[in-house]
Design a protein around this motif. Structure first.
Motif, short mmCIF file in Angstrom:
data_model
loop_
_atom_site.label_atom_id
_atom_site.label_comp_id
_atom_site.label_asym_id
_atom_site.label_seq_id
_atom_site.Cartn_x
_atom_site.Cartn_y
_atom_site.Cartn_z
N LEU A 206 0.83 -1.20 0.00
CA LEU A 206 0.00 0.00 0.00
C LEU A 206 0.87 1.26 0.00
N TYR A 207 1.92 1.26 0.83
CA TYR A 207 2.81 2.42 0.85
C TYR A 207 3.50 2.59 -0.51
N SER A 208 3.94 1.48 -1.09
CA SER A 208 4.60 1.56 -2.40
C SER A 208 3.64 2.10 -3.46
N ALA A 209 2.38 1.65 -3.41
CA ALA A 209 1.40 2.12 -4.39
C ALA A 209 1.11 3.61 -4.23
N LEU A 210 1.03 4.07 -2.98
CA LEU A 210 0.77 5.49 -2.75
C LEU A 210 1.94 6.35 -3.22
N ALA A 211 3.16 5.92 -2.89
CA ALA A 211 4.34 6.68 -3.32
C ALA A 211 4.47 6.68 -4.84
N ALA A 212 4.23 5.52 -5.46
CA ALA A 212 4.30 5.45 -6.92
C ALA A 212 3.22 6.30 -7.58
N LEU A 213 2.05 6.36 -6.95
CA LEU A 213 0.97 7.19 -7.50
C LEU A 213 1.34 8.67 -7.47
N ILE A 214 1.97 9.10 -6.40
CA ILE A 214 2.40 10.50 -6.31
C ILE A 214 3.44 10.81 -7.38
N LEU A 215 4.42 9.92 -7.52
CA LEU A 215 5.47 10.14 -8.51
C LEU A 215 4.92 10.11 -9.93
N ALA A 216 4.03 9.16 -10.20
CA ALA A 216 3.47 9.04 -11.54
C ALA A 216 2.58 10.23 -11.89
N SER A 217 1.86 10.75 -10.90
CA SER A 217 0.98 11.90 -11.16
C SER A 217 1.79 13.14 -11.52
N ILE A 218 2.93 13.32 -10.86
CA ILE A 218 3.73 14.52 -11.12
C ILE A 218 4.50 14.39 -12.43
N THR A 219 4.99 13.20 -12.74
CA THR A 219 5.77 13.02 -13.95
C THR A 219 4.91 12.70 -15.17
N TYR A 220 3.58 12.75 -15.05
CA TYR A 220 2.70 12.49 -16.18
C TYR A 220 2.98 13.52 -17.28
N PRO A 221 3.44 13.08 -18.46
CA PRO A 221 3.91 14.03 -19.48
C PRO A 221 2.90 15.10 -19.90
N PRO A 222 1.61 14.79 -20.10
CA PRO A 222 0.68 15.88 -20.45
C PRO A 222 0.46 16.88 -19.33
N GLY A 223 0.87 16.55 -18.12
CA GLY A 223 0.70 17.46 -17.00
C GLY A 223 1.98 18.20 -16.68
N LEU B 291 13.15 12.11 -5.59
CA LEU B 291 14.13 11.04 -5.45
C LEU B 291 14.22 10.58 -4.00
N ILE B 292 14.10 11.51 -3.06
CA ILE B 292 14.09 11.13 -1.63
C ILE B 292 12.89 10.24 -1.34
N LEU B 293 11.73 10.60 -1.89
CA LEU B 293 10.53 9.78 -1.69
C LEU B 293 10.70 8.41 -2.34
N ALA B 294 11.30 8.37 -3.52
CA ALA B 294 11.47 7.09 -4.23
C ALA B 294 12.40 6.15 -3.48
N THR B 295 13.38 6.70 -2.76
CA THR B 295 14.32 5.84 -2.03
C THR B 295 13.68 5.17 -0.82
N THR B 296 12.50 5.62 -0.42
CA THR B 296 11.83 5.01 0.74
C THR B 296 10.90 3.87 0.33
N ILE B 297 10.68 3.68 -0.97
CA ILE B 297 9.78 2.61 -1.41
C ILE B 297 10.47 1.27 -1.18
N PRO B 298 9.86 0.34 -0.48
CA PRO B 298 10.50 -0.94 -0.17
C PRO B 298 10.49 -1.92 -1.34
N ILE B 299 11.24 -1.59 -2.38
CA ILE B 299 11.36 -2.45 -3.56
C ILE B 299 12.83 -2.53 -3.94
N PRO B 300 13.24 -3.58 -4.65
CA PRO B 300 14.63 -3.64 -5.13
C PRO B 300 14.89 -2.50 -6.12
#
Length: 644
Positions: A283-300, A370-379
């Protein structure tokens, strides 16, 4: 031959084919078919798609459970901090188990599939995977040649594996070995040095050879090939600006490391986030990825951050020789609807933001993302993102200088144009080197680009950045070790803290449980039951306390359980009898004196990867020193308590 042939005896009058008539057990088959038709008629009244949806949910639940079972023992994140801890002599159970290899590869593949959305690389996990294979091959070697396990040779294989992990990611054997030396260990054997070079060269050569076989390259060449002028790559006054770039990277790296470590501490201290990371990592990984994906969405907002480019394309464009600011000075090129493979640099030149606005916005947003991405518990790997971030810093300074000096800097009567790509190269090496506390990133930059014409300015920028960062902050990997509370031995920084004046007598552990040869077995059993230390100092007699050897707890317990039955009735056996019956002991090859300085003790522990040393005074065992005492002594020395 499929014509109707008549009625089957006892049937309801429905004609049957020749195939049905000749089939075995026709009556049973007919009954089963009728039952299935009835079941289908009643079950599919609500629509057959609902049952397939139910099957989909059940299958995905099973797969999810299987994946959780598979990856639960895999340490998420980079992997380099844990490997560094292992190479320091600490045993981390199951971390290098080859069974985790598949799960690590699967997780890393999913991470890399996100592209620049999560802005994560693969260096750290590749080092972990390479060390896994090295550990497995080492165990396989001992079984094949029937050799007893050797801790020294095991560490040699692991050190070579770390070098191969770096070399195969960037096809850079020289910087791969040097980077692994700087990051993984404080002392390195020359024997491991050439072995690591051999393995790293084989890995890098095979990596580039596969690119040729796959028709990705015509021949073996660098990954990010540049074309900087060789005759006069830079003017002498530009050295000053490269030094300034190193200082900027050093200051920003201090801020990045501090903010990243502080944020990790906050996540662990905050009740909600700590519980979320402990029980609901997906759940934490999904929330963090959602934030990152929303900001980096190219049309936005992502269109102002070159989000349509991959991480490799980020580096390719940032290393461009031409000045984008000068190219777009008199005209604003239209922003393409799709990235132009021939002009990818246009992604950094949005008409509403210009080149400088896009680079500044990229740096500001990617700093906290990048600081937020480093906290995601994934390889995931964190080196390539900071390498790209440093390249963006250098590119911004290079573009500013190209505008300030459009004709170039006059030196010796000749004017040469400023190449922002060279500043991007220096910025990438300086920032990544400062974050990781390494100098080998300068060599890595040359191996990646295939040119060494900027060796002097890049190396100066890296040295300045490292001088600033190492004075104020630990490296990114050391900070992660601190946050994860992994066993580590801190450096003694600075010469003015007086580490030579502090002796072992000031910080050793005086509470020492010894076993004497003349100690009765009843007392030995009481000592073993009441303590849980892995080894005991063996002294000659209870009165003399002269240290003679070390006995392991496991060996002693096994010997006590199999004590001889030939003792005479009434005889009171002692520890000497157990030792004489075959309980193994180890000689004390290295001891400390109470007058040994903290500096010398620290060097011994680092050089020999020690975990424990006993302290003797005139042969008598008077105490012990472990990492706990050393860390406490260094902490007290660097941060002395305030006087009351």
């Amino acid at each position: 031959m499929e014509e109707l042939v008549g009625l089957r005896e006892g049937s309801s009058g429905k004609p049957v084919t020749l195939r049905e008539l000749w089939s075995p057990c026709p009556r049973i088959c007919r009954s089963i078919q009728g039952g299935l038709e009835w079941l289908k008629k009643h079950l599919f009244r609500v629509g057959e798609d609902w049952y397939f949806l139910m099957a989909l949910g059940v299958l995905m639940a099973l797969i999810s459970y299987a994946m959780n079972f598979a990856v639960r023992s895999v340490v998420r994140g980079s992997g380099i901090p844990e490997v560094k801890t292992i190479l320091s002599g600490v045993i981390l159970e199951d971390y290098l188990d080859i069974k985790n290899f598949g799960a690590k590869v699967t997780g890393l593949s999913c991470t890399l599939a996100t592209g620049s959305t999560s802005f994560l690389g693969k260096l750290g996990p590749f080092v972990h995977l390479s060390v896994m294979i090295a550990a497995y091959l080492g165990r396989l070697r001992t079984k094949v040649i029937r050799e007893s396990e050797n801790k020294t040779k095991e560490m040699e294989m692991l050190a070579a594996g770390a070098a191969v992990g770096v070399a195969t990611v960037f096809a850079a054997p020289f910087s791969g070995v040097l980077f692994s030396i700087e990051v993984m260990s404080s002392h390195f054997s020359v024997w491991d040095y050439w072995r690591g070079f051999f393995a790293a060269t084989c890995g890098a050569f095979m990596f580039r050879l596969l690119a040729v076989f796959n028709s990705e390259q015509e021949t073996i060449t660098s990954i990010y090939k540049t074309s900087f002028p060789v005759d006069i790559p830079f003017d002498l006054p530009e050295i000053f600006f490269f030094v300034v770039l190193g200082a900027i990277c050093g200051i920003l790296s201090c801020g990045y490391i501090f903010c990243q470590r502080t944020f990790l501490f906050f996540l662990k201290a905050n009740g909600f986030t700590s519980k979320l990371l402990a029980t609901s990592k997906p759940l934490y990984s999904a929330l963090a990825a959602l934030i990152l994906a929303s900001i980096t969405y190219p049309p936005g907002v992502g269109r102002f951050m070159a989000s349509r480019l991959s991480m490799e394309e980020h580096l390719e464009t940032l290393f461009d020789n031409n000045s984008w600011a000068l190219m777009t000075k008199n005209s604003s090129p239209a922003w393409p609807a799709e990235p132009d493979p021939q002009n990818l640099w246009l992604e950094w030149c949005h008409p509403q933001f210009t080149v400088f606005g896009t680079l500044v916005f990229f740096l500001v947003m990617k700093f906290w993302m990048l600081i937020l991405a480093t906290t995601i518990p994934i390889p995931a790997g964190y080196f390539l993102p900071i390498f790209i971030y440093g390249a963006a810093i250098g590119r911004l300074l290079g573009e500013a200088l190209s505008v300030a000096f459009p004709e170039g800097i006059v030196a010796g009567g000749e004017v040469n144009p400023i190449m922002p790509g060279a500043y991007a190269l220096a910025g990438a090496a300086a920032f990544s080197g400062a974050v990781t506390h390494t100098i080998s990133t300068a060599l890595l930059a040359f191996e990646l680009t295939g040119q060494i014409v900027h060796a002097l300015p890049v190396l100066m920028a890296v040295l300045v950045a490292n001088a600033i960062t190492q004075s104020y902050q630990p490296s990114f990997y050391d900070g992660t070790i601190i946050v994860k509370k992994l066993p580590y031995l801190p450096w003694i920084r600075g010469r003015k803290i007086g580490s030579h004046l502090v002796t072992v007598n000031h910080f050793m552990n005086c509470t020492l449980t010894t076993l004497a040869k003349d100690m009765p077995l009843e007392e030995v059993v009481k000592v073993v039951i009441s303590t849980d230390v892995p080894q005991y100092p063996l002294v000659e007699t209870t009165e003399s306390q002269t240290l003679v050897a070390i006995v392991k707890r496991t060996d002693l317990v096994q010997a006590l359980q199999t004590e001889p039955a030939s003792w005479a009735p009434g005889q009171q056996p002692c520890l000497q009898d157990i030792l004489a019956s075959g309980c193994p002991t180890q000689p004390v090859t290295l001891k400390l004196s109470p007058e040994t300085s903290l500096h010398e003790t620290h060097n011994l522990f680092e050089l020999l990867n020690l975990q424990l040393l006993f302290v003797t005074s005139r042969g008598r065992a008077v105490g012990s020193v472990t990492w706990v005492e050393l860390k406490k002594a260094i902490s007290t020395l660097t941060n002395p308590p305030t006087p009351k």
